[in-house]
Enzyme design. Sequence first.
Site, PDB file in Angstrom:
ATOM      1  N   GLU A   1      33.679  13.397   2.417  1.00 40.04           N
ATOM      2  CA  GLU A   1      33.736  12.236   1.509  1.00 40.04           C
ATOM      3  C   GLU A   1      34.548  12.457   0.231  1.00 40.04           C
ATOM      4  O   GLU A   1      34.087  12.131  -0.862  1.00 40.04           O
ATOM      5  CB  GLU A   1      32.311  11.790   1.142  1.00 40.04           C
ATOM      6  CG  GLU A   1      31.472  11.437   2.349  1.00 40.04           C
ATOM      7  CD  GLU A   1      30.069  10.936   1.995  1.00 40.04           C
ATOM      8  OE1 GLU A   1      29.717  10.888   0.809  1.00 40.04           O
ATOM      9  OE2 GLU A   1      29.340  10.564   2.929  1.00 40.04           O
TER      10      GLU A   1
ATOM     11  N   GLU B   1      28.304  10.959  12.623  1.00 45.20           N
ATOM     12  CA  GLU B   1      27.016  10.497  12.052  1.00 45.20           C
ATOM     13  C   GLU B   1      26.729   9.061  12.489  1.00 45.20           C
ATOM     14  O   GLU B   1      26.574   8.162  11.677  1.00 45.20           O
ATOM     15  CB  GLU B   1      27.068  10.563  10.512  1.00 45.20           C
ATOM     16  CG  GLU B   1      27.451  11.923   9.974  1.00 45.20           C
ATOM     17  CD  GLU B   1      27.496  11.977   8.450  1.00 45.20           C
ATOM     18  OE1 GLU B   1      26.929  11.087   7.798  1.00 45.20           O
ATOM     19  OE2 GLU B   1      28.115  12.917   7.928  1.00 45.20           O
TER      20      GLU B   1
ATOM     21  N   SER C   1      11.179 -20.891  43.676  1.00 48.96           N
ATOM     22  CA  SER C   1      10.511 -20.102  42.641  1.00 48.96           C
ATOM     23  C   SER C   1       9.070 -20.570  42.439  1.00 48.96           C
ATOM     24  O   SER C   1       8.288 -20.578  43.376  1.00 48.96           O
ATOM     25  CB  SER C   1      11.335 -20.157  41.349  1.00 48.96           C
ATOM     26  OG  SER C   1      10.847 -19.228  40.418  1.00 48.96           O
TER      27      SER C   1
HETATM   28  C1  XIL Z   1      21.894  11.961   4.479  1.00 49.44           C
HETATM   29  C2  XIL Z   1      20.581  12.436   5.084  1.00 49.44           C
HETATM   30  O1  XIL Z   1      20.422  11.838   6.320  1.00 49.44           O
HETATM   31  C3  XIL Z   1      19.450  12.091   4.168  1.00 49.44           C
HETATM   32  O2  XIL Z   1      18.239  12.655   4.661  1.00 49.44           O
HETATM   33  C4  XIL Z   1      19.719  12.603   2.779  1.00 49.44           C
HETATM   34  O3  XIL Z   1      18.692  12.190   1.911  1.00 49.44           O
HETATM   35  C5  XIL Z   1      21.042  12.088   2.277  1.00 49.44           C
HETATM   36  O4  XIL Z   1      22.049  12.444   3.187  1.00 49.44           O
HETATM   37  N1  XIL Z   1      26.836  10.994   4.937  1.00 49.44           N
HETATM   38  C6  XIL Z   1      26.645  12.315   5.202  1.00 49.44           C
HETATM   39  C7  XIL Z   1      25.294  12.817   5.486  1.00 49.44           C
HETATM   40  O5  XIL Z   1      27.632  13.058   5.358  1.00 49.44           O
HETATM   41  O6  XIL Z   1      25.112  14.137   5.075  1.00 49.44           O
HETATM   42  C8  XIL Z   1      24.239  11.963   4.847  1.00 49.44           C
HETATM   43  O7  XIL Z   1      22.951  12.418   5.250  1.00 49.44           O
HETATM   44  C9  XIL Z   1      24.475  10.517   5.226  1.00 49.44           C
HETATM   45  C10 XIL Z   1      25.798  10.034   4.741  1.00 49.44           C
END
Ligand code: XIL
Length: 719
Positions: free
Chosen positions: A154, A270, A622
């Site tokens: 990010e 993700e 039916s």
């Molecule tokens: C999230 C987790 O799922 C949560 O449990 C935590 O509180 C915050 O982070 N982008 C990412 C992940 O790269 O690491 C993030 O994960 C979600 C968004």
Amino acid sequence: MKLNPTMKAVVFGLALVASQSTYAQGLKDAYKDYFKVGVALNTRNFSEAEQKVILENYNSVTCENDMKPGELHPNEGEWRWEKADSIANWCRRNKIPMRGHCLVWHSQFANWMLRDKKGNFVKKEVFYQRLRDHIHTVVNRYKDIVYCWDVVNEAMADQQRPAWGNRPAGSPYRESDLYKLCGDEFIAKAFEFAREADPNALLFYNDYNAFDKGKSQRIFDMVKKMKDAGVPIDGIGMQGHLNIFNPSMEDFGNAIDKYATLVKHIQITELDIRANEEMGGQLNFSRQGVEIKPWVKALHTDQYAQLFKCLRKHKDVVDVVTFWNLSDRDSWVGTSNYPLLFDKDLNKKEAYNAVLKFDPALDNVSPIEDFKPSELNQPGQEYPMVNSQGYARFRVEAPQAKSVIVSLGLGGRGGTVLRKGKDGYWWGTTEGPMDEGFHYYHLTIDGGVVNDPGAKNYYGSVRWESGIEIPAHDKDFYALKNVPHGNVQKIIFHSPSTNTEREAYVYTPAGYENPTKKKGGKAVANKYPVLYLQHGWGEDETAWSNQGHANLILDNLIAEGKCEPFIIVMTYGMTNELKFGHMNEFDWTAFQKVLMDELVPYVDSHFRTIADRDHRAMAGLSMGGMETRMATLARPEVFGYWGLLSGGVYEPKDLQNIKAPKHMFLSCGSKETPDRIKKAVDDLTAAGFKATGYVSEGTAHEFLTWRRSLKEMAPLLFK
Ligand code: XIL
């Protein structure tokens, strides 16, 4: 018993096969020729039930939080390995390789690396030294099990101010502390340290909204700049926190294509698809009590189905697709956002099946472009259309809508989800060819059910539904042709048992208008046998002549000399009142009274019928078949011919001690329960009864099955 070696082999062979097949049908197996399927886990995910789901479905694991710098290395010299180790050790034991997530990120970061004791930025060289130590320590510890790392997460901005006049464009980078201290050099450094630490791991840049046109350009430009400068970036991670409305798969596929010109590895790192469009800070983590409606589920399932279709098409460059969390229960966007393939109780959703049970043959085919307006359209309406293969295409005008779903489509998906085109209309084509024949459907626009203004309406599902006809190869038997036609008239009769005036449609065959006919040179009364023909659960007395074409089927059969002319009486079977799932509360006798004590006498006194059992038949489709079964067995003296069309069977034991019918007709579609029909007919025949079975090829519980059944049954009646 002692086992000899061959027996042992057989026994253990079976045991092995059995244990493999316990895990055989999961996502990882379905996608073995495409990409790995992964899941993000936390240490609370290892109950027996959860382990089973993981082992069945996934062949890659990411730590949801436990390998992040802030979790592993919260202070200088302080390492917290316990959670990451326990997940890594589980993966080692189960031989599941891991994605490492992540080494550098502005969030959940080891912020101490950037600052001195007073809280001021350190020199960037100091930061790089600390970062290098961190990366080397972590990467080395998990080298044996981690095959790729999200090295930088990010780093790009969500928005970028465009250049205007003399003012240059805004920065494409996120204004994080990392960026403030180092500019984009921290990105290069992180990748270099990771490569030093493990030359074999694949190194990724990872970001969200990586499908967005602007953001994908920024990611592309940054990765290109880095690669041109020799920075070891192997791949791009597209996080994939999506929702049921967005993105379009066109945008998603375009982003993959663009990245693929730059890197050899793309991973969806993700994935989750939530039921609303909220993002980041606004995300409503707890939507307790928000009910997920069927139309939302349909959009959810479709978005997953379309995404995986898009990913399969890009299998050459996509190597892993990782879900962010195991089930809705511990999704980071909140249980009530309904984001994953497993619900909060670990049950598989429709979306799971849509992802798992794809038909590869449909991935790269497009329908033949010979679409024509459906023959059931309202006057002058172009859409819906049907092509020669049986695909249906819809176009709907709903300028302010967020979602339009057509209830018709291939099984199990809740319909066809339309997409808004550049012309502002909502468009969609069924995923594959539909069964031949008639189908009911409706639109769901932002959760509200309406009919398609393009199509005519037909009563079914206890409402006037839109209708569409996929021309059947044998449609000639119910076509409107130049043959002598009978009449369908509406009659109204009084029903004392219900104290109502009731309606029925009566078909009288061509020739009925002549009160007498010649027999042996003498004029005799022109009388006819009667078939009482019932509709199904959500239909009414209009169904058999509107969508069933019962009158045309009879006109054509009679014209060809294939059946005796007879009258058909079609009345409402009082079935609409039945609530789904409450079949055993239904009072079958109310309609039996109306039919046999009120309607039959009325018809016999108002039409020229041959008013006896041998010239009276009852059949139904039916639930109308079930009514037929109950009525004929309760009062076998009334009807001589009995027909069940997708409406159950008679068995020899039903007919003990009652007057046997002259002929029974049992039918259904080949996609229903044809074996049950065949067995029932064999059993009845063996027991000495006269029974005929019929299976409609290639059709299900739908009107083409019943049109064909009527065509097959009619010639057997009154013989
Ligand atoms: C999230 C987790 O799922 C949560 O449990 C935590 O509180 C915050 O982070 N982008 C990412 C992940 O790269 O690491 C993030 O994960 C979600 C968004």
